[in-house]
Design an enzyme around this catalytic site. Sequence first.
Site, PDB file in Angstrom:
ATOM      1  N   ARG A 104       0.857  -1.196   0.000  1.00 52.51           N
ATOM      2  CA  ARG A 104       0.000   0.000   0.000  1.00 52.51           C
ATOM      3  C   ARG A 104       0.889   1.241   0.000  1.00 52.51           C
ATOM      4  O   ARG A 104       1.992   1.234   0.570  1.00 52.51           O
ATOM      5  CB  ARG A 104      -0.856  -0.042   1.268  1.00 52.51           C
ATOM      6  CG  ARG A 104      -1.895   1.049   1.399  1.00 52.51           C
ATOM      7  CD  ARG A 104      -3.042   0.840   0.475  1.00 52.51           C
ATOM      8  NE  ARG A 104      -4.206   1.648   0.853  1.00 52.51           N
ATOM      9  CZ  ARG A 104      -5.166   1.981   0.003  1.00 52.51           C
ATOM     10  NH1 ARG A 104      -5.115   1.595  -1.262  1.00 52.51           N
ATOM     11  NH2 ARG A 104      -6.198   2.691   0.413  1.00 52.51           N
ATOM     12  N   THR A 377      -9.617   0.490  -9.895  1.00 45.16           N
ATOM     13  CA  THR A 377      -8.750  -0.516  -9.234  1.00 45.16           C
ATOM     14  C   THR A 377      -8.828  -1.773 -10.091  1.00 45.16           C
ATOM     15  O   THR A 377      -9.639  -1.833 -11.029  1.00 45.16           O
ATOM     16  CB  THR A 377      -9.186  -0.783  -7.768  1.00 45.16           C
ATOM     17  OG1 THR A 377      -9.031   0.413  -7.010  1.00 45.16           O
ATOM     18  CG2 THR A 377      -8.409  -1.888  -7.085  1.00 45.16           C
ATOM     19  N   THR A 395      -4.087  -0.823  -7.275  1.00 48.70           N
ATOM     20  CA  THR A 395      -4.872   0.379  -7.560  1.00 48.70           C
ATOM     21  C   THR A 395      -4.020   1.625  -7.680  1.00 48.70           C
ATOM     22  O   THR A 395      -2.906   1.674  -7.157  1.00 48.70           O
ATOM     23  CB  THR A 395      -5.915   0.579  -6.424  1.00 48.70           C
ATOM     24  OG1 THR A 395      -6.791   1.642  -6.784  1.00 48.70           O
ATOM     25  CG2 THR A 395      -5.261   0.913  -5.107  1.00 48.70           C
ATOM     26  N   ASN A 397      -6.242   4.210  -7.155  1.00 52.51           N
ATOM     27  CA  ASN A 397      -7.453   4.789  -6.590  1.00 52.51           C
ATOM     28  C   ASN A 397      -8.428   5.186  -7.693  1.00 52.51           C
ATOM     29  O   ASN A 397      -8.885   4.334  -8.411  1.00 52.51           O
ATOM     30  CB  ASN A 397      -7.151   5.941  -5.640  1.00 52.51           C
ATOM     31  CG  ASN A 397      -8.339   6.221  -4.714  1.00 52.51           C
ATOM     32  OD1 ASN A 397      -9.156   5.335  -4.482  1.00 52.51           O
ATOM     33  ND2 ASN A 397      -8.456   7.421  -4.206  1.00 52.51           N
ATOM     34  N   ASP A 419      -8.014   8.243   0.405  1.00 51.47           N
ATOM     35  CA  ASP A 419      -8.493   7.130   1.238  1.00 51.47           C
ATOM     36  C   ASP A 419      -8.212   7.362   2.730  1.00 51.47           C
ATOM     37  O   ASP A 419      -8.685   6.590   3.572  1.00 51.47           O
ATOM     38  CB  ASP A 419      -7.868   5.806   0.789  1.00 51.47           C
ATOM     39  CG  ASP A 419      -8.646   5.160  -0.362  1.00 51.47           C
ATOM     40  OD1 ASP A 419      -9.718   5.668  -0.712  1.00 51.47           O
ATOM     41  OD2 ASP A 419      -8.172   4.145  -0.906  1.00 51.47           O
ATOM     42  N   SER A 448      -7.797   0.800   3.272  1.00 52.10           N
ATOM     43  CA  SER A 448      -8.226   0.323   1.950  1.00 52.10           C
ATOM     44  C   SER A 448      -9.434  -0.588   2.101  1.00 52.10           C
ATOM     45  O   SER A 448      -9.711  -1.117   3.178  1.00 52.10           O
ATOM     46  CB  SER A 448      -7.077  -0.465   1.316  1.00 52.10           C
ATOM     47  OG  SER A 448      -7.488  -1.062   0.115  1.00 52.10           O
ATOM     48  N   GLY A 468     -13.547  -1.777  -6.949  1.00 54.50           N
ATOM     49  CA  GLY A 468     -14.879  -1.217  -6.669  1.00 54.50           C
ATOM     50  C   GLY A 468     -14.943  -0.332  -5.442  1.00 54.50           C
ATOM     51  O   GLY A 468     -16.019  -0.166  -4.880  1.00 54.50           O
ATOM     52  N   GLY A 469     -13.801   0.208  -5.008  1.00 54.60           N
ATOM     53  CA  GLY A 469     -13.821   1.133  -3.867  1.00 54.60           C
ATOM     54  C   GLY A 469     -14.454   0.480  -2.654  1.00 54.60           C
ATOM     55  O   GLY A 469     -14.222  -0.696  -2.362  1.00 54.60           O
TER      56      GLY A 469
HETATM   57  N1  GLY Z   1      -8.435   2.964  -3.309  1.00 53.88           N
HETATM   58  C1  GLY Z   1      -9.437   2.056  -3.023  1.00 53.88           C
HETATM   59  C2  GLY Z   1      -9.114   1.182  -1.862  1.00 53.88           C
HETATM   60  O1  GLY Z   1      -7.966   0.908  -1.607  1.00 53.88           O
HETATM   61  O2  GLY Z   1      -9.992   0.793  -1.156  1.00 53.88           O
END
Ligand code: GLY
Length: 584
Positions: A104, A377, A395, A397, A419, A448, A468-469
């Site tokens: 991340r 993503t 991702t 984002n 985020d 995330s 899908g966020g």
């Molecule tokens: N950027 C979307 C996530 O990591 O949840």
Amino acid sequence: MKSIAQLLFVALFALAPAMAAPRDAATPTTPATHPPGAAIASGHALATDAGLQILREGGNAFDAAVAVSSTLSVVEPISSGLGGGGFFLLHDAKTGQDVFIDARETAPAAATQAEYLLDNGDFNRDRAMNGPWSAGIPGLPAAFVHLAEKYGKLPLKTTLAPAIRIASEGFPVYARMARGYAARRDVMDRYPGTRAVYLAGGKPIAEGDIFRQPDLAHTLELLADKGFDGFYRGETAGKLLKGVNDEGGKWTAAELAGYQVRERAPIVFDYDGWKITTAPPPSSGGIALAEMLQILEPWDLARLDPTHRTHLVVEAMRRAYRDRTFYLGDPDFVQIPQRTLTSRDYAAGLRATINPDKATPSDMLSGKQTPMEDDETTHFSIIDADGNRVAATQTVNLLYGSGLIPPGTGVLLNDEMDDFALKPGTPNAFGVMGFDANAPEPGKRMLSSMTPTFMESDDKVAVLGTPGGSRIITMVLLGILGYDDGLSAQQVAALPRYHHQWMPDLIDAETDAFTPEVVEGLRAMGHAVKVPGEEAGDDGRRSSHVWGNMQTVEWDKATDTLSGGTDPRNPVGAAKVELSSPRR
Ligand code: GLY
């Protein structure tokens, strides 16, 4: 697990048959000990093919993961890339160990909450979502190095070769890529480095064009040649720093050189005869899945009518997303009550608060109403012939991340800072809020929703995930319930979706998710349901018609069959099975 015969709603979703590859005509009587070949599903056929090529060259699933991930970084810049991050859930067949590689992005030290406020104290959404201040320090290149050094059999020069070739030779622009560019062009046109790539020849990219990224090919070559230092130090690092800081950002050389992937223990729990192995913090996905599935486990969902089934699933979603808001963040910085949140007792307590016939208003669980927007993503799933597995979600984002390419790098930076809870209690682009646990701090990872997941029973193994966020977690939940219902990999990838995230207090549904009777039944129970084609919801927005891009593979040990499922919402995705040759 429930039998197929029990399924009430499978018939609603009669989907394209999953591809399947039985080893022999005769069905084995005892479960197979290793798969009859390999299976890869990803969001782009070129990436799936790159992974299969690396397996043919003697690589394992972890080498293939580098090839798939780096190729997606080239052919899906809308979704992920070297300028972003990701999570890789690995299963090592030899040791039997599962490990979660956390690549991340991290917060630059200068990116304090105060930097994201306008003079009048309002949230500076532009800064959070676009340009240099929206970007965290990238993690994906470090993941490639880590995977190659610790888990792979092949050097990066081999596993990055397909990505380098495609970046250099180009590939055809597809509809979603062109559409996303049109949506983000006002931001992407701000930056000379981005214009040089996306307006090459003075003309914006369009569907069918051959899209070449020679600078990105060079950046990948440096990474292949020099490993970590090829990206985080030296030429590429210098260009990244200059590109960010020339646009008014504040990154330092030490922050780039100091980036480290983390190895973390996955979240593991049982659900209805399955062992579920999934993403720990800084993903919110695993804890939320454990909460939701353990709330739901005592109910035989397959025997319920679709309205009551949906009601109970939504009530589990509502409670898990409430906890996400308050408790979850980077475990290196905050104390997360993980044992409590993932315990069966806690789930039982939450279950007791659910009325089987009536919605619980979200504000009875406290909080404020929030909006929701679109997402990007990407995810891929791999099983190799030795039984190694990779579930990876990566991702930048939002669509095309920050929109900023530091000149000469070809690296589109993420906008992952959004985020974080940059203004406590103010929803981010996905409509989810956070407070202190997810406040930015130097070097901290933003929370995330990415949820790469394994499912294992006595006779089956499935690998799944999706972009899908904030909806990722509920899509994986529905995927797990689908496998548990006996659906095939392709049916799981295609399942209609619905989502509830505590705030806003409404069920968001895809076009085909519910019949009119189910919508009516849910409303009679007190649920707000937002379906396409109806008036906008309380928050003034219309729901999107479809979302997600699930890529999943399954090994049925009882029939010794591999299969893959690719989301039909994404026409360029591909799930492929390749049998071992000669057979083992
Ligand atoms: N950027 C979307 C996530 O990591 O949840």
